[in-house]
Write a protein that holds these residues in place. Structure first.
Motif, mmCIF file in Angstrom:
data_model
loop_
_atom_site.group_PDB
_atom_site.id
_atom_site.type_symbol
_atom_site.label_atom_id
_atom_site.label_comp_id
_atom_site.label_asym_id
_atom_site.label_seq_id
_atom_site.Cartn_x
_atom_site.Cartn_y
_atom_site.Cartn_z
ATOM 1 N N ARG A 1 -26.474 14.227 57.718
ATOM 2 C CA ARG A 1 -25.413 14.754 56.855
ATOM 3 C C ARG A 1 -24.575 15.783 57.605
ATOM 4 O O ARG A 1 -23.349 15.800 57.494
ATOM 5 N N PRO B 1 -35.230 13.702 57.228
ATOM 6 C CA PRO B 1 -34.600 15.019 57.339
ATOM 7 C C PRO B 1 -35.598 16.173 57.382
ATOM 8 O O PRO B 1 -35.376 17.169 58.072
ATOM 9 N N ASN C 1 -31.234 18.531 52.079
ATOM 10 C CA ASN C 1 -31.040 17.442 53.052
ATOM 11 C C ASN C 1 -30.785 18.053 54.427
ATOM 12 O O ASN C 1 -29.682 17.979 54.957
#
Length: 195
Positions: A153, A73, A148
């Protein structure tokens, strides 16, 4: 992205394994350079000097991710922050040597033929692939989560901002993470991959 620690490849940096006589990362970057007309940014981290040396002479911008040990990420974040203000950004992995220029062009065409305000993700059955195409208008959304950042996500939390592009080409879904995966790749293309 070319910043990962390559832990599962044991003593080798997977991105420096030979594909067709050149380091994997060079092979993959050359494929991207043939497919797009914009700037290619390569996010480095682990063994950045060796990755940079493997790309010498190519018209790319190296972007070092100081937080590479924190995972993918944060490499996506580094790349997004460095990406030029193009209409769309293609986010790919450095360890997908099966991808061809034609594969990338097919994905880009499918994105442009669909809803260009959404993130386009290759899909085969339930399997999500890479690279993905991100409208630059969604960059701030991908960067909003400081713990994140990036795509995984965000795309799962915002399915309304995603369109899945059915793709059958294996290059979208196969990456080289382990010695076994590299051996399997060599067996598929013995003339193109060498230890």
């Amino acid at each position: 992205m070319a910043a990962g620690l390559s832990r599962r490849m044991e003593e080798h940096n997977k991105l420096l394994l030979s594909i067709g006589g050149v380091p994997m990362i060079r092979h993959v970057v050359e494929t991207y350079l043939e497919a797009i007309d914009g700037e290619v940014c390569v996010v480095t981290g682990f063994e950045a000097t060796r990755i940079g040396a493997a790309l010498v002479g190519l018209p790319v911008r190296l972007v070092h991710n100081e937080d590479f040990e924190m995972g993918q990420p944060f490499s996506v974040r580094a790349g997004l922050l460095a990406a030029p203000d193009a209409e769309h950004v293609l986010i790919g992995l450095g360890d997908q040597p099966q991808l061809t220029t034609e594969d990338l062009l097919a994905l880009i065409r499918a994105h442009l033929a669909g809803n260009t305000a959404k993130i386009s993700i290759p899909l085969q059955g339930e399997l999500r692939g890479n690279p993905i195409v991100v409208p630059i208008t969604l960059r701030s959304g991908l960067l909003a989560d400081k713990t994140n950042p990036g795509c995984a996500r965000f795309t799962r939390a915002n399915p309304d901002l995603v369109q899945h592009i059915p793709m059958s080409q294996p290059g979208f879904f196969n990456d080289i993470d382990t010695p076994a995966a590299f051996t399997a790749f060599q067996q598929m293309a013995p003339e193109g991959a060498t230890p």
